[in-house]
Enzyme design. Structure first.
Site, PDB file in Angstrom:
ATOM      1  N   SER A   1       0.823  -1.213   0.000  1.00 31.38           N
ATOM      2  CA  SER A   1       0.000   0.000   0.000  1.00 31.38           C
ATOM      3  C   SER A   1       0.848   1.251   0.000  1.00 31.38           C
ATOM      4  O   SER A   1       1.960   1.258   0.544  1.00 31.38           O
ATOM      5  CB  SER A   1      -0.881  -0.028   1.253  1.00 31.38           C
ATOM      6  OG  SER A   1      -1.390   1.262   1.518  1.00 31.38           O
TER       7      SER A   1
ATOM      8  N   TYR B   1      -2.315  -0.268  10.645  1.00 31.48           N
ATOM      9  CA  TYR B   1      -2.566  -0.945   9.360  1.00 31.48           C
ATOM     10  C   TYR B   1      -1.392  -0.689   8.414  1.00 31.48           C
ATOM     11  O   TYR B   1      -0.792  -1.631   7.887  1.00 31.48           O
ATOM     12  CB  TYR B   1      -3.861  -0.452   8.703  1.00 31.48           C
ATOM     13  CG  TYR B   1      -3.875  -0.733   7.216  1.00 31.48           C
ATOM     14  CD1 TYR B   1      -3.586   0.274   6.296  1.00 31.48           C
ATOM     15  CD2 TYR B   1      -4.122  -2.009   6.740  1.00 31.48           C
ATOM     16  CE1 TYR B   1      -3.542   0.007   4.939  1.00 31.48           C
ATOM     17  CE2 TYR B   1      -4.087  -2.290   5.383  1.00 31.48           C
ATOM     18  CZ  TYR B   1      -3.789  -1.271   4.488  1.00 31.48           C
ATOM     19  OH  TYR B   1      -3.733  -1.542   3.140  1.00 31.48           O
TER      20      TYR B   1
ATOM     21  N   LYS C   1       1.868  -3.245   6.687  1.00 29.93           N
ATOM     22  CA  LYS C   1       2.343  -3.351   5.295  1.00 29.93           C
ATOM     23  C   LYS C   1       3.846  -3.066   5.247  1.00 29.93           C
ATOM     24  O   LYS C   1       4.602  -3.728   4.547  1.00 29.93           O
ATOM     25  CB  LYS C   1       1.596  -2.363   4.389  1.00 29.93           C
ATOM     26  CG  LYS C   1       0.121  -2.684   4.222  1.00 29.93           C
ATOM     27  CD  LYS C   1      -0.092  -4.057   3.595  1.00 29.93           C
ATOM     28  CE  LYS C   1      -1.560  -4.393   3.438  1.00 29.93           C
ATOM     29  NZ  LYS C   1      -1.781  -5.737   2.904  1.00 29.93           N
TER      30      LYS C   1
END
Ligand code: WQD
Length: 342
Positions: free
Chosen positions: A128, A154, A158
């Protein structure tokens, strides 16, 4: 066609996963979906069968369950894996960091471990643009842009996921991993048979706009109009989900042609920035619907402006986005209307 190229698609019943399954089938691959259906429904499988007219191989499996995931590697000989399965709500990750670290990292480690054990060499990892954090200075980020501290647990899963992959490749062996750093995937398949299915209140702008347009939720709050951008609202790189899906097929095919072990990182974006107000105005024009919205305070953690330098995707994968933001808004709206009618 030579023997079936089975591709494991974890989280294949999800938003980007389901659109990628369509593209894989249309390019002669045989996707095998594993999904725990925590953030998707069986209706997605029906939509996939209707679009592709193919039998969809799907197994209800949580990638954090090592034994059950291993049984899928026993059942099929995979030529590649596309790993989507992960929790992905930025706001929720701030409230439940341990769930996010456990689910997103244990799931990835299980997949990498089993791919090594079963000699599945080609892995595409769903990463991302959040790994760039709030890029200081330039608003347009390339893969060489220095990574900043992620702005949420979050985004950090990644960032750590890419570091785990990097350490694995450095340890030797012949695994090849391509990490695709998506910007803001939006839109839906033109058939309106699959699309974004936010469970509960959506977090992202596009489903909030379409749900407000259809009257499912109330007024839209535009988070901040005092940014140093064209119209004072935040700018993002909104990329059509079908283009994102196509990037996965091109990425997998590219990986299969590579001889040696590698780790590669590629931005998947349009290379253009669009503001929140522009999205609202495009929606109102396309849908001929007046939206109920007003300005509100800035949202914690929002980046002012970020969009992709997408040149590496063209150089390496011969990929670029074909669909426009208008296409994405129109497809997202058709999908919302279809869900309402169903
Ligand atoms: C976009 C803009 C908001 C809702 C997402 C994912 C993240 C990553 C990147 C995949 C922001 C504004 C939103 C609203 C608003 N994707 N907004 N009112 O924050 O860029 O991140 O894409 O990995 O996981 O979360 O997307 O759609 O939440 O917000 O003004 O009601 O819309 O402030 O500027 P974001 P978003």
């Amino acid at each position: 066609m030579n023997e079936s190229k089975y591709i494991l698609v974890t989280g294949g019943a999800g938003y980007i996963g389901s659109h990628t399954v369509v593209e894989l089938i249309q390019h002669g691959f045989v996707p095998v979906i594993i999904d725990d259906f925590s953030n998707s429904t069986e209706q997605v499988i029906d939509g996939l069968m209707e679009i592709t007219r193919a039998d969809i191989i799907v197994r209800k499996v949580d990638v954090c369950d090592f034994a059950k995931t291993k049984s899928i590697f026993e059942e099929f000989r995979f030529d590649g894996v596309i790993h989507f399965a992960a929790f992905k709500a930025v706001g929720e990750s701030v409230k439940e960091p341990l769930n996010y670290y456990k689910n997103n990292l244990v799931g990835l480690i299980n997949i990498l471990d089993l791919a090594k054990e079963y000699e599945v060499k080609n892995i595409v990892f769903s990463s991302s643009c959040t790994v760039y954090g709030s890029p200081d200075g330039s608003r347009i980020v390339s893969e060489e842009t220095k990574l900043q501290q992620a702005t949420s647990p979050y985004g950090n899963t990644k960032r750590i996921g890419e570091q785990i992959i990097s350490d694995l490749i450095k340890s030797g062996g012949d695994t090849k991993v391509l990490s695709l750093r998506y910007f803001n995937p939006v839109g839906a398949h033109s058939s309106a048979l699959i699309g974004e299915l936010p469970m509960g209140k959506p977090n992202n702008l596009m489903p909030i706009v379409t749900q407000s347009g259809i009257g499912k939720i109330g007024k839209i709050i535009v988070y901040g109009n005092d940014y140093n951008t064209l119209d004072g609202t935040c700018v993002r790189d909104y990329v059509h989900v079908v283009d994102v899906a196509d990037a996965h097929v091109k990425g997998l095919s590219w990986l299969m042609k590579q001889e040696n072990s590698l780790e590669e990182y590629i931005n998947i974006g349009t290379g253009k920035g669009t503001s929140v107000l522009e999205i609202i105005h495009v929606f109102e024009r396309i849908s001929n619907t007046k939206l109920n919205w007003s300005f509100g305070p800035r949202r914690e953690g929002d980046v002012e402006e970020i969009y992709a330098d997408a040149s590496k995707a063209m150089e390496i994968l011969e990929w670029k986005s074909n669909k426009t933001v208008e296409d994405a808004v129109s497809d997202a709206w058709n999908w919302e209307l279809k869900m309402k009618n169903d």
